[in-house]
Write a protein that holds these residues in place. Sequence first.
Motif, mmCIF file in Angstrom:
data_model
loop_
_atom_site.group_PDB
_atom_site.id
_atom_site.type_symbol
_atom_site.label_atom_id
_atom_site.label_comp_id
_atom_site.label_asym_id
_atom_site.label_seq_id
_atom_site.Cartn_x
_atom_site.Cartn_y
_atom_site.Cartn_z
ATOM 1 N N LYS A 1 0.857 -1.192 0.000
ATOM 2 C CA LYS A 1 0.000 0.000 0.000
ATOM 3 C C LYS A 1 0.894 1.243 0.000
ATOM 4 C CE LYS A 1 -4.000 -2.146 1.902
ATOM 5 N NZ LYS A 1 -5.197 -2.039 2.695
ATOM 6 N N VAL A 2 0.446 2.273 -0.701
ATOM 7 C CA VAL A 2 1.259 3.483 -0.846
ATOM 8 C C VAL A 2 1.041 4.397 0.354
ATOM 9 C CG1 VAL A 2 1.706 5.526 -2.258
ATOM 10 C CG2 VAL A 2 1.101 3.358 -3.359
ATOM 11 N N LEU A 3 2.132 4.673 1.098
ATOM 12 C CA LEU A 3 2.049 5.611 2.221
ATOM 13 C C LEU A 3 2.228 7.042 1.725
ATOM 14 C CD1 LEU A 3 4.213 3.853 4.970
ATOM 15 C CD2 LEU A 3 1.766 3.628 4.528
ATOM 16 N N GLU A 4 3.083 7.198 0.734
ATOM 17 C CA GLU A 4 3.317 8.551 0.218
ATOM 18 C C GLU A 4 3.954 8.476 -1.150
ATOM 19 O OE1 GLU A 4 6.451 10.895 1.923
ATOM 20 O OE2 GLU A 4 7.838 9.212 1.999
ATOM 21 N N PHE A 5 3.798 9.571 -1.897
ATOM 22 C CA PHE A 5 4.561 9.760 -3.126
ATOM 23 C C PHE A 5 5.558 10.884 -2.903
ATOM 24 C CE2 PHE A 5 0.856 7.927 -5.526
ATOM 25 C CZ PHE A 5 1.563 6.904 -6.132
ATOM 26 N N ASN A 6 6.768 10.713 -3.420
ATOM 27 C CA ASN A 6 7.717 11.815 -3.522
ATOM 28 C C ASN A 6 8.001 12.010 -5.008
ATOM 29 O OD1 ASN A 6 8.071 12.172 -0.699
ATOM 30 N ND2 ASN A 6 9.364 10.346 -0.681
ATOM 31 N N CYS A 7 8.381 13.212 -5.356
ATOM 32 C CA CYS A 7 8.572 13.523 -6.775
ATOM 33 C C CYS A 7 10.028 13.821 -7.080
ATOM 34 C CB CYS A 7 7.677 14.684 -7.164
ATOM 35 S SG CYS A 7 5.966 14.198 -6.999
ATOM 36 N N ARG A 8 10.906 13.157 -6.381
ATOM 37 C CA ARG A 8 12.351 13.409 -6.445
ATOM 38 C C ARG A 8 13.054 12.133 -6.003
ATOM 39 N NH1 ARG A 8 13.075 12.725 -1.208
ATOM 40 N NH2 ARG A 8 11.249 13.170 0.049
ATOM 41 N N PHE A 9 14.375 12.119 -6.171
ATOM 42 C CA PHE A 9 15.153 10.991 -5.653
ATOM 43 C C PHE A 9 15.127 11.017 -4.129
ATOM 44 C CE2 PHE A 9 17.288 11.115 -9.859
ATOM 45 C CZ PHE A 9 17.258 9.762 -10.161
ATOM 46 N N GLY A 10 15.152 9.853 -3.511
ATOM 47 C CA GLY A 10 15.178 9.777 -2.050
ATOM 48 C C GLY A 10 16.595 9.878 -1.516
#
Length: 444
Positions: A292-301
């Motif tokens: 399940k998706v907890l969050e989206f980021n739009c960049r490298f981690g």
Amino acid sequence: MSSLPLPEKVNVLLIGAGGREHAIAWRLSQSTHLKKLWVDPNANAGLLALGTACPEEFSLKRKYYLERWLVQENIGFIIIGPEGPLADGMVDALATPERPIFGPTKAAARLEWDKAYAKTIMRQTSIPTPEGRVCTTLGAALAYVTERDEPCVVKATGLCAGKGVTVCKDKHEAIAAVRKCMESKEFGDAGTSVVIEERLEGQEVSVLALVDGRTITVLDTCQDHKQVGEGDTGPNTGGMGAFCPTPLLSDADLQSVARDVFVPAVDGLRRQGIEFRGVLFAGLMLTHAGPKVLEFNCRFGDPETQVLMARFQGDLLKTLWLTATGRLADAEFSFDPRTACCVVVCSEGYPGEIEKGHLITGLVPIDKSNNSGDRWMFQGSTKLEKLKKIVTNGGRVVGATCLGSSVQEASKSATEFAKTVGFSGAFHRSDIGQRTIICPKLTI
Ligand code: AMP
Ligand code: GLY
């Protein structure tokens, strides 16, 4: 901008000043297409060894100055590391048909800077995510957490540098978390509204994918270690260490994640007329009911990028250019079959108050030709002072990153490597990469 050919030589500006950017800069430096690398004016000492610092703060408040400077220095490609400039609309403001930028537009990056919006897109496109509700008033949020019997998670909807999420064990904690966001406004405007979610249990994995608008390439999966203490205890941090790949997801599992998470997310944006170009990062929890998706980021981690770059094989500059210009399908790259592990050495007190300015010993510099090694010290919050002294400049100081033939081996080497960095108050976790040993593989 689509299909703009990559010039034989190009001047590149890399925005961002931490460990993620150091790892990216190192791989960029190995590209035969790189002419000159410009780095952030606040760049750490590692970045300054690979590039030249821009003369001034890279902020959109000075857009006209920036545009003039970009033309004057003949910058042909910009790569954005952190979320802040994406949320500010730097891509919208500075990309031109001749000067692509790697990173999504402000509208596409909303998947990260507005958790309520991300939740709506996930619901609309049936992406598996914890059940939750968006509350825009204090009264509604308090009423919701009071009537719930199960433990929940309270999230400020805006950007809070990883600090806006409280995983609550009971109602009292949930009420306090809501008040912290919406009454005492500890996160400013970012906490004006909150997402309140069911609290899930499971292992977390970070799945990152390059996306050029249509083509999606899912990268090898990483596992971050968010909590500050051994055995996953204590408060959350930006990341205490990571390893890649993780045996928790097989190739078939990853294909399901691509189909059930990445395709609907990119498609959901496209239906709203928004094209996503850059790197999309899904923070997943592997539950008994599947990921399940907890969050989206739009960049490298970060630290995920440190382990990904340690294993990356290919021309990174070309890969990111092809992604930014809509030709990701032409990119050729692979990952070293070995496992990479990164152990982050932090300043005493992190993730709370820390002292800066302590002299660092044992740093191993990374030069661009260090391509065939098996250990790298990526620098995070470091600062170059007079007489070439390097001092601490924040919470996460160095990412000691090693390759090994297994998670255990990479973990052992990285932990030993981390011990060789010294500064007053330095600490690190000694169990990064150890948890898969006790966790069964999840098949979905
Ligand atoms: P986020 O920024 O939304 O990824 O949340 C930060 C961290 O909080 C995650 O990496 C998880 O460790 C934890 N977390 C977030 N949402 C949940 C949830 N619904 N259930 C359990 N833990 C969560
Ligand atoms: N390591 C998690 C992040 O970059 O957000």
